[in-house]
Design a protein around this motif. Structure first.
Motif, PDB file in Angstrom:
ATOM      1  N   THR A  95      20.885  11.180  13.410  1.00 37.51           N
ATOM      2  CA  THR A  95      21.562  12.623  12.862  1.00 37.51           C
ATOM      3  C   THR A  95      21.135  13.626  13.926  1.00 37.51           C
ATOM      4  O   THR A  95      20.147  13.436  14.568  1.00 37.51           O
ATOM      5  CB  THR A  95      21.224  12.891  11.564  1.00 37.51           C
TER       6      THR A  95
ATOM      7  N   SER B 134      12.199   9.000  15.039  1.00 38.39           N
ATOM      8  CA  SER B 134      13.330   8.998  15.580  1.00 38.39           C
ATOM      9  C   SER B 134      13.304   8.926  17.014  1.00 38.39           C
ATOM     10  O   SER B 134      13.944   8.282  17.644  1.00 38.39           O
ATOM     11  CB  SER B 134      14.276  10.055  15.180  1.00 38.39           C
TER      12      SER B 134
ATOM     13  N   LEU C 131      20.510  -2.547  17.742  1.00 37.78           N
ATOM     14  CA  LEU C 131      20.173  -1.220  17.793  1.00 37.78           C
ATOM     15  C   LEU C 131      19.036  -0.879  16.652  1.00 37.78           C
ATOM     16  O   LEU C 131      19.642  -1.238  15.595  1.00 37.78           O
ATOM     17  CB  LEU C 131      21.549  -0.257  17.629  1.00 37.78           C
TER      18      LEU C 131
ATOM     19  N   ARG D 271      17.424   1.502  14.022  1.00 37.65           N
ATOM     20  CA  ARG D 271      17.634   2.609  13.217  1.00 37.65           C
ATOM     21  C   ARG D 271      16.953   2.956  12.292  1.00 37.65           C
ATOM     22  O   ARG D 271      16.394   2.044  11.603  1.00 37.65           O
ATOM     23  CB  ARG D 271      19.395   2.432  12.690  1.00 37.65           C
TER      24      ARG D 271
ATOM     25  N   ARG E 271      29.384   2.920  22.232  1.00 39.75           N
ATOM     26  CA  ARG E 271      27.990   2.924  21.661  1.00 39.75           C
ATOM     27  C   ARG E 271      27.900   3.798  20.107  1.00 39.75           C
ATOM     28  O   ARG E 271      28.367   4.823  20.234  1.00 39.75           O
ATOM     29  CB  ARG E 271      26.966   3.200  22.340  1.00 39.75           C
ATOM     30  N   GLN E 272      27.325   3.008  19.181  1.00 42.22           N
ATOM     31  CA  GLN E 272      27.217   3.721  18.233  1.00 42.22           C
ATOM     32  C   GLN E 272      26.133   4.709  18.052  1.00 42.22           C
ATOM     33  O   GLN E 272      25.111   4.804  18.885  1.00 42.22           O
ATOM     34  CB  GLN E 272      26.769   2.608  17.060  1.00 42.22           C
ATOM     35  N   LYS E 273      26.385   6.015  17.637  1.00 48.85           N
ATOM     36  CA  LYS E 273      25.464   6.724  17.607  1.00 48.85           C
ATOM     37  C   LYS E 273      24.146   6.432  16.796  1.00 48.85           C
ATOM     38  O   LYS E 273      24.330   5.690  15.736  1.00 48.85           O
ATOM     39  CB  LYS E 273      25.934   8.022  16.990  1.00 48.85           C
ATOM     40  N   THR E 274      22.826   6.573  17.004  1.00 51.00           N
ATOM     41  CA  THR E 274      21.761   6.287  16.406  1.00 51.00           C
ATOM     42  C   THR E 274      21.085   7.114  15.368  1.00 51.00           C
ATOM     43  O   THR E 274      20.597   6.549  14.492  1.00 51.00           O
ATOM     44  CB  THR E 274      20.740   5.896  17.688  1.00 51.00           C
TER      45      THR E 274
ATOM     46  N   VAL F 217      10.750  12.906  12.655  1.00 54.50           N
ATOM     47  CA  VAL F 217      11.053  13.347  13.998  1.00 54.50           C
ATOM     48  C   VAL F 217      10.324  12.473  15.161  1.00 54.50           C
ATOM     49  O   VAL F 217      11.315  11.939  16.061  1.00 54.50           O
ATOM     50  CB  VAL F 217      10.788  15.086  13.980  1.00 54.50           C
TER      51      VAL F 217
ATOM     52  N   GLU G  36      17.062  14.448  14.227  1.00 56.70           N
ATOM     53  CA  GLU G  36      16.314  13.774  15.143  1.00 56.70           C
ATOM     54  C   GLU G  36      16.343  14.605  16.598  1.00 56.70           C
ATOM     55  O   GLU G  36      15.296  14.278  17.408  1.00 56.70           O
ATOM     56  CB  GLU G  36      16.653  12.233  15.408  1.00 56.70           C
ATOM     57  N   LYS G  37      16.935  15.399  16.593  1.00 54.66           N
ATOM     58  CA  LYS G  37      17.184  16.051  17.925  1.00 54.66           C
ATOM     59  C   LYS G  37      16.195  17.186  18.375  1.00 54.66           C
ATOM     60  O   LYS G  37      16.098  17.849  19.409  1.00 54.66           O
ATOM     61  CB  LYS G  37      18.578  16.875  18.179  1.00 54.66           C
TER      62      LYS G  37
ATOM     63  N   TYR H 130      25.573  -5.406  16.312  1.00 51.35           N
ATOM     64  CA  TYR H 130      26.813  -5.274  16.684  1.00 51.35           C
ATOM     65  C   TYR H 130      27.658  -6.300  16.253  1.00 51.35           C
ATOM     66  O   TYR H 130      28.783  -6.308  16.549  1.00 51.35           O
ATOM     67  CB  TYR H 130      26.902  -4.795  18.262  1.00 51.35           C
TER      68      TYR H 130
END
Lengths: 923, 98
Positions: free
Chosen positions: B51, A776, A795, A797, B46-49, A773, B54-55, A818
């Protein structure tokens, strides 16, 4: 938190006092800290961290190493930081522990670590640890968090970017304190293992209980078969079946037990009937044996009785001997009294003899004493006679003493006269001399006076002449002319002088006359004295007499006194002598009386003695034995003989009585026995026919049966008891087992979930989940910057899936390109891209940390090195990024020695390394 | 999209923005085939980074709640009461020790 001014003194490479005024760089934008490697660029940041937390930024730069090697001995090492926080100003001052020379004397002393924090309201906190705590409270960050946010250091860049799950996990654990979650995981695991161990122990105990079941060897074949089969298998899985079978076995066993008890009772009864029969038969047998024995004894007893009767008669015939002896005994007893009297007489005779001896001795002693007294008396009387002559002698001596005293007075008189005469003569001589001197003096004064009178008279003309004046008449001659006046002689005596001399002369004459008179008087007295001495033939003879007589007289006086003292002593003694003589005479008288008394006593004694001796001789003649002892022995002998006769007779009588009694008893017992036997036989006519051996055999069989039964019963009881307990234990264990099993299952799910050990699922532990968490969020923050730094090409990830399910995963970093639409590993990025990515990550991390520390805003940050690997383009982008980052509210210090940065960034702190420490300049 | 492709000179130095809503595989490679001098590529969408996971806001939840969520995520069902009690006990004990 924004540093305003940092002051370092004797700190690190800075020898003296060095000030860094951060406030001069404004409140936002970039500035550069540049200088040679090792000059102390990073030390500036260290100073800030040390001031706040008492430790430097890197763990290697320990507090005790912070004192500058260049520092002068007297220079104090300290750091002072002025900073603002929420628009309030604070001052923190701190010094590390270090060795410094003593202020007095030689050697070094330890300066203790100390610190203080001054609040805006003037409050002060002191003490190293207290200050650190106060700073932590104020900023809400501990040292590692602060360093993470405020400083992006060289090494951390790539570490953060390229680390694997494991390593990154460690970093996060430190920064975000996720150790709690790990502890939680481990605790669950530990409890799971505990439960498992407990479960296995229970299993083992169930096995042991099952093995403890006691199976009967022959009975209950069916139940035993079932149980035996179950025992062969793993007992725990068949616990209910075992319990059921055991229950059955127990019930059967208990039923059988009751049966056995019945059988035992029946057997007991049979045995007791047999026992009774046997007992009766045996009793008759015993009585018959006894009767036979008694019959056998009887003739012997009769013979014995008659023998005793004969003996008794013999003994009775000896009776007269005994009586004769008794008579003799009585005679002897009477005589024994006479012996007593005889010995008394002897004792008396002895006593009287002794008394006589005593009287003789006393008489002798008294005679001796009388003689001694007479002698003493004689002596004393002689002494008294002598004392009486002493009194006459004393009178003579006293007379002589008087004569001696008169003579002494005469001599004293002579002595007086002679003394007086010699003193008188001395005075006459003195007087004569004085008279001669006075006469001479008086004559001399007469002559002087005549001379002085002549001179005075002669000098009168000169005196007169002095008063003469021309024309005035002369008092003597009246002439008016004075052609030759007499001259005044210089030694003309004055009239007064003349008069004084006349007086002196008169006085001398008077004294001469007085002396002459005195002399005449004294001579008269001297003549008188001579006249007195004429009595002893003149002065010369008297003097001689005095000289010779005085010592003689003195000796005579002393002698006289001594004699008188002796005589007086003797006279005094005569009084006591008289007393003594009287006493002695009385004592002599007393002795004579005593002597007479004693002589009378002795005579009486003598008479009695004679009387006693006569009596004794008479008595001795009448006695049969010489001594009492012999008589006594004879008496004893008689008594002994008499008693022996009596004893013999008594014993014989007793023996006879006993023999008779015994014979009677035996024949009586025999009769009784015979009667009993007859009764028994007539009563149990049927019992006679039963064979006792047969009965005994029957009984033996019954006993054996009973024994077997009892053994079976005991075994059965033990079995029932044991198996009952086993059954209970098994039931209890079954409960425990099911409890443990359900607990294990529950824990297993929890532990496997928490530790990432679920089968067929991703290996994701709880701590890691939490870290993911954080991770991220960091990535999200990082991407905000990384996108702009790479013109939106990349980006970051998080890698969703690990290479396989079995390894720990979840904290790996990938990059989405990208341009290619592909995901690839961050390790494939170029150097410049890596810098950007890692810078982004570092800043992202700083953001997340400050978020979690309660939104702490660090308004100033440092970026240490990491620019060397960038190409020109990347450097530009990095600087741009940093400038944007600093934005309008942050101030970012870039620590670097890259040349291009010096051109690009205006505000600079230049650190110069010198031979005696580094210095700082600003531009 | 040939009309779009032909709307620009293939030799131009271009700044391209793609409006595709789907992910485009090897976008730069395919563009360079046509425009070898392409300078920059942007994406409208933009691509989602990440899931939903992570929120999660960590600071708003207790460790017990976090674990409960984690448990559901990993197992697909919730903990029973005994398990919840145990988790609670361990955290409280740990809290005392800390």
């Amino acid at each position: 938190m924004r540093p305003e001014k940092l002051t370092m003194c004797a700190f690190g490479p800075y020898a003296g006092k060095t000030e860094v005024p951060f406030s001069d760089f404004g409140d936002h934008g970039l500035y550069l800290i540049t200088g040679d490697t090792g000059a102390g660029k990073t030390t500036i940041f260290d100073g800030i961290v040390f001031a706040l937390y008492g430790e430097a930024s890197g763990s290697i730069r320990t507090a005790s190493m912070l004192r500058s090697d260049f520092a002068a001995a007297t220079e104090k090492t300290y750091v002072e930081l002025v900073f603002t926080y929420r628009n309030q100003s604070y001052i923190v001052t701190r010094n590390p522990e270090y060795m410094r020379p003593k202020t007095r004397g030689e050697g070094m002393t330890k300066e203790a670590a100390d610190a203080s924090l001054v609040y805006p309201d003037g409050r002060v906190v002191t003490g190293s640890r207290q200050t650190t705590k106060a700073v932590e409270m104020l900023l809400g960050l501990d040292r590692s968090q602060f360093v993470q946010i405020a400083m992006i250091a060289q090494g951390d860049f790539l570490k953060l970017l390229l680390a694997g799950t494991e390593e990154r996990g460690k970093i996060f654990r430190k920064i975000f304190d996720t150790g709690n979650y790990l502890d939680f995981q481990r605790e669950l695991k530990r409890r799971l293992l505990d439960t498992e161990r407990m479960y296995k122990e229970l299993q083992r105990s169930v096995g042991q209980y099952a093995e403890g079941i006691v199976l009967p060897e022959t009975e209950f074949a069916k139940e035993v078969q079932v149980l035996r089969e179950l025992q062969q298998q793993e007992s725990i899985y068949h616990l209910p079946e075992i319990a059921e079978a055991l229950q059955q076995l127990l019930l059967a066993d208990q039923a059988k037990e009751a049966e056995r008890e019945e059988t035992e009772k029946a057997l007991e009864e049979q045995i007791s009937v047999l026992q009774e029969k046997l007992g009766r038969i045996r009793m008759v047998q015993r009585m018959q044996e006894e009767a036979a024995q008694k019959e056998e004894q009887l003739p012997d007893l009769l013979q014995q009785e008659s023998l005793c009767a004969v003996r008794q008669k013999e003994a009775e015939q000896k009776q007269p001997y005994a009586e004769e002896r008794l008579r003799r005994e009585h005679a002897l007893e009477v005589q024994l009294e006479q012996y007593k009297k005889y010995s008394e007489l002897e004792r008396r005779i002895q006593k009287l003899g002794e008394d006589r001896k005593k009287y003789d001795a006393y008489l002798q002693e008294t005679a001796a004493r009388r003689q001694r007294t007479e002698e003493l008396l004689e002596e004393k009387r002689r002494l008294l006679q002598r004392a009486e002559t002493s009194e006459q002698e004393l009178k003579l001596a006293q007379e002589e003493q008087k004569q001696l005293a008169e003579r002494q007075k005469e001599l004293e008189r002579i002595d007086q006269l002679l003394g007086w005469l010699s003193r008188q003569e001395l005075r006459i001589r003195e007087n004569e001399q004085a008279f001669a001197r006075a006469q001479e003096y008086s004559t001399k004064l007469g002559v002087q006076y005549v001379e002085m009178e002549a001179a005075f008279l002669g000098g009168q003309a000169g005196i007169l002449a002095e008063k003469l004046q021309e024309g005035a008449p002369c008092p003597v001659c009246g002439s008016l002319h004075h052609p030759e006046p007499a001259r005044r002689s210089r030694s003309v005596p004055a009239e007064a002088q003349l008069r004084a001399l006349a007086e002196t002369k008169e006085r001398a004459l008077e004294q001469t006359r007085q002396l002459s008179e005195m002399l005449a008087g004294r001579r008269g007295k001297e003549a008188q004295c001579h006249q007195m001495l004429a009595e002893w033939g003149g002065a010369a003879l008297a003097a001689k007499l005095l000289r010779e007589e005085t010592p003689k007289l003195k000796a005579a006086v002393t002698d006289n006194e001594r004699r008188q003292a002796a005589l007086t002593g003797q006279i005094r003694q005569s009084k006591t002598l008289k007393g003594t003589i009287q006493e002695l005479e009385e004592a002599g008288q007393k002795l004579i009386q005593q002597q007479e008394l004693c002589v009378q006593k002795r005579m009486r004694c003598e008479a009695e003695l004679l009387e006693c001796e006569n009596q004794r001789t008479e008595l001795g003649r009448s006695l049969p034995f010489a001594k009492e002892q012999e008589a006594k022995q004879a008496l004893l002998e008689l008594r002994r003989q008499r008693e022996a006769i009596l004893q013999e007779s008594r014993l014989a009588a007793e023996a006879y009585a006993r023999a008779k009694e015994q014979r009677l008893e035996t024949s009586k017992a025999l009769e009784t026995l015979q009667a009993q036997i007859a009764r028994s036989l007539s009563q149990k006519g049927s019992a006679d026919q039963e064979n006792p051996e047969q009965l005994a055999a029957q009984q033996g069989e019954l006993y054996q049966k009973k024994e077997v039964l009892v053994r079976e019963m005991n075994a059965g009881r033990v079995r029932i008891h044991t198996n009952g307990q086993v059954l209970q234990q098994l039931k209890k264990s079954a409960e425990k087992l099911s409890e443990a099993r359900s607990r294990y299952e529950m824990l297993a799910v929890l532990s496997d979930t928490a530790n990432g050990e679920l089968k067929g699922k991703q290996k994701l532990a709880f701590e890691q989940y939490i870290q993911i968490v954080f991770f991220s969020q960091i990535i999200q923050e990082a991407n905000k910057r990384f996108a702009s730094m790479t013109d939106g090409r990349y980006l970051l990830r998080r890698r969703e899936m690990a290479g396989n399910l079995s390894s720990k995963s979840g904290l790996e970093l990938d990059v989405f390109d990208y341009y290619t639409g592909r995901i690839r590993s961050v390790q494939s990025l170029s150097g410049g891209e890596s810098f950007k990515a890692s810078l982004s990550m570092a800043l992202g991390l700083a953001d997340v940390v400050s978020q979690y520390a309660g939104g702490i805003q660090i308004d100033s940050l440092f970026i240490d090195e990491g620019f060397g690997s960038l190409d020109r383009e990347s450097l530009n982008q990095a600087i741009q990024t940093l400038a944007e980052l600093a934005g309008s509210s942050r101030l970012a210090g870039i620590i670097s020695h890259v040349e291009e940065l010096k051109e690009r960034i205006e505000k600079k702190i230049v650190v110069n390394r010198g031979t005696s420490g580094s210095t700082v300049s600003f531009s | 999209m040939p009309e779009v492709v032909q709307s620009a000179n293939s030799e131009d130095y271009l700044h391209v923005t793609l409006t595709d809503e789907q992910e485009v595989l090897d976008a730069i490679g395919r563009l360079r085939d046509v425009y070898p001098n392409i300078m920059r590529l942007d994406f409208a969408v933009r691509q989602k980074t990440g899931t939903n996971q992570e929120k999660i806001r960590l600071e708003e939840k207790t460790p017990q709640e976090l674990f409960a969520e984690f448990f559901v995520r990993q197992n697909g069902y919730e903990m029973n009461e005994a398990q919840q009690a145990l988790v609670k006990e361990i955290w409280e004990k740990g809290g005392e020790e800390a």
